[in-house]
Design an enzyme around this catalytic site. Structure first.
Site, PDB file in Angstrom:
ATOM      1  N   LYS A  77       1.463   0.160   2.342  1.00 51.66           N
ATOM      2  CA  LYS A  77       0.181   0.190   3.046  1.00 51.66           C
ATOM      3  C   LYS A  77       0.094   1.512   3.793  1.00 51.66           C
ATOM      4  CE  LYS A  77      -2.655  -2.076   6.464  1.00 51.66           C
ATOM      5  NZ  LYS A  77      -2.956  -3.314   7.145  1.00 51.66           N
ATOM      6  N   GLU A  83       9.873   1.240   0.099  1.00 46.51           N
ATOM      7  CA  GLU A  83       9.289   0.080   0.788  1.00 46.51           C
ATOM      8  C   GLU A  83       9.238  -1.140  -0.149  1.00 46.51           C
ATOM      9  OE1 GLU A  83       8.428  -0.713   3.731  1.00 46.51           O
ATOM     10  OE2 GLU A  83       7.983   1.095   4.878  1.00 46.51           O
ATOM     11  N   LYS A 126      -2.120  -0.434  -1.058  1.00 44.34           N
ATOM     12  CA  LYS A 126      -3.396  -0.459  -0.341  1.00 44.34           C
ATOM     13  C   LYS A 126      -3.593   0.866   0.351  1.00 44.34           C
ATOM     14  CE  LYS A 126      -5.338  -2.758   3.631  1.00 44.34           C
ATOM     15  NZ  LYS A 126      -5.023  -3.597   4.732  1.00 44.34           N
TER      16      LYS A 126
HETATM   17  C1  PBG Z   1      -4.696  -5.120   9.406  1.00 45.83           C
HETATM   18  C2  PBG Z   1      -5.393  -5.024   8.116  1.00 45.83           C
HETATM   19  C3  PBG Z   1      -6.259  -3.996   7.800  1.00 45.83           C
HETATM   20  C4  PBG Z   1      -6.768  -4.278   6.547  1.00 45.83           C
HETATM   21  C5  PBG Z   1      -6.189  -5.464   6.101  1.00 45.83           C
HETATM   22  N1  PBG Z   1      -5.326  -5.907   7.093  1.00 45.83           N
HETATM   23  C6  PBG Z   1      -6.708  -2.851   8.601  1.00 45.83           C
HETATM   24  C7  PBG Z   1      -5.731  -2.013   9.301  1.00 45.83           C
HETATM   25  O1  PBG Z   1      -4.560  -1.910   8.907  1.00 45.83           O
HETATM   26  O2  PBG Z   1      -6.134  -1.435  10.300  1.00 45.83           O
HETATM   27  C8  PBG Z   1      -7.764  -3.416   5.855  1.00 45.83           C
HETATM   28  C9  PBG Z   1      -8.557  -4.041   4.777  1.00 45.83           C
HETATM   29  C10 PBG Z   1      -9.794  -3.310   4.426  1.00 45.83           C
HETATM   30  O3  PBG Z   1     -10.067  -2.185   4.905  1.00 45.83           O
HETATM   31  O4  PBG Z   1     -10.570  -3.860   3.628  1.00 45.83           O
HETATM   32  N2  PBG Z   1      -3.550  -5.823   9.508  1.00 45.83           N
END
Ligand code: PBG
Length: 329
Positions: A198, A238, A253
């Site tokens: 992520k 990771e 992501k």
């Molecule tokens: C936070 C989380 C985020 C998203 C999913 N879980 C945002 C962040 O890390 O600030 C983003 C999903 C999206 O932008 O559609 N735990």
């Protein structure tokens, strides 16, 4: 053999031969719908930065669940948007057995046991500071205390019937700790979808509006735990750790800008690899389409097929219901 014996256009000439040589296809079975749940009844709150996406009260969420089941969408990923009044520095509402998220989970699983449910595990919707974990006096997100909180949150979700807990927080060691706790408590079938790679991306802005964490986060950022955009070897490390700790599926992501990472993960590990077409990707397509600059349907289908081509086994997308309808014809 070369031109004219080799004519690449020969196979492209007709629809039938294009169909026969197509290497990847997108199907409804690849899709995971994403939804935001809020308190209330009959509530559909539009998210201004995500045209077409509403935060739904539980009764409205059940209608969406029914639509997913009818369309054949295998799973729904759920995120909470809780009232500011229950946000605290320690995020304790996250594991309240009677909290909004746990009630939504029970309602969905009771009505639609066959619809897979994926629960977000991170503290940001519940903290007054908008970080995904617990902070010390300097604002640094503390690893082990956060993992302890994530364990409580995962157990509360498992107890409510969640099929997948999906830690999106990027703390070290959390997959192993959550797996062990789930096993100890007898939740041996609760799967873990690890947000393994992520990135500290600027594509999450609309999501933070949707869960109501952007104002709390303010000028803060998540660079001390989410991955640096420039890296992909690090993504493999990771993923390797998360698999070793007991992840059932891993995730990359955001989606479209990170398909090189999806391909490397899939080639290296061959494990179920999911990708998340995030809120910013959704917002870009919507905005361009609303301006008449892009054909929404064509661009969505192309983006998702590109994710399949990169090696993704499943795709989290706010477009899932639209796509399933288009695929139905
Ligand atoms: C936070 C989380 C985020 C998203 C999913 N879980 C945002 C962040 O890390 O600030 C983003 C999903 C999206 O932008 O559609 N735990």
């Amino acid at each position: 053999m070369t031109f004219p014996a080799v004519r690449m256009r020969r196979m492209r000439r007709d629809a039938f031969s294009r169909a026969l040589m197509r290497e990847n296809v997108l199907t409804t079975a690849d899709l995971i719908m994403v939804a935001f749940v809020v308190e209330g009844e009959g509530v559909r709150q539009p998210v201004p930065s995500m045209p077409g996406v509403d935060r739904l009260s539980i009764d409205e969420l059940l209608k969406l669940g029914e639509e997913c089941v009818n369309l054949g969408i295998p799973a729904l990923a759920l995120f909470p948007s809780v009232d500011g009044s229950v946000k605290t520095e320690d995020a304790r509402e996250a594991w309240n057995p009677q909290g909004l998220f746990q009630r939504a989970t029970r309602a969905l699983k009771e009505r639609f046991p066959e619809l897979g449910l994926i629960g977000d595990v991170a503290l940001d919707p519940y903290t007054t500071h908008g970080q995904d974990g617990l902070i010390d006096e300097t604002g640094y997100v503390m690893n082990e205390p956060t993992v302890e909180a994530l364990i409580k949150m995962s157990l509360a979700q498992a107890e409510a019937g969640m099929d997948f807990v999906a830690p999106s927080d990027m703390m070290d060691g959390r997959i192993g700790a959550i797996r062990e706790a789930l096993e100890d408590e007898g939740y041996i079938h609760t799967r873990i979808l690890a947000y393994s790679a992520k990135y500290a991306s600027s594509f999450y802005g609309p999501f933070r509006d949707a869960v109501g964490s952007s104002a709390n986060l303010g000028k803060g950022n998540k660079h001390t735990y989410q991955m640096d955009v420039g890296n992909s070897d690090e993504a493999l490390r990771e993923v390797e750790l998360d698999i070793a700790e007991g992840a059932d599926a891993v995730m990359v992501k955001p989606g479209l800008p990170y398909l090189d990472v999806v391909r490397r993960v899939k080639d290296t590990f061959g494990v179920p690899t999911f990708v998340y077409q995030v809120s910013g990707e959704y917002a870009m397509i919507k905005a361009a389409a609303q301006n008449g600059w892009l054909d929404e349907r064509a661009v969505v289908m192309e983006s998702l097929l590109a994710m399949k081509r990169a090696g993704a086994d499943a795709i989290l997308t706010y477009f899932a219901v639209d796509v399933a309808r288009w695929l139905k014809g």
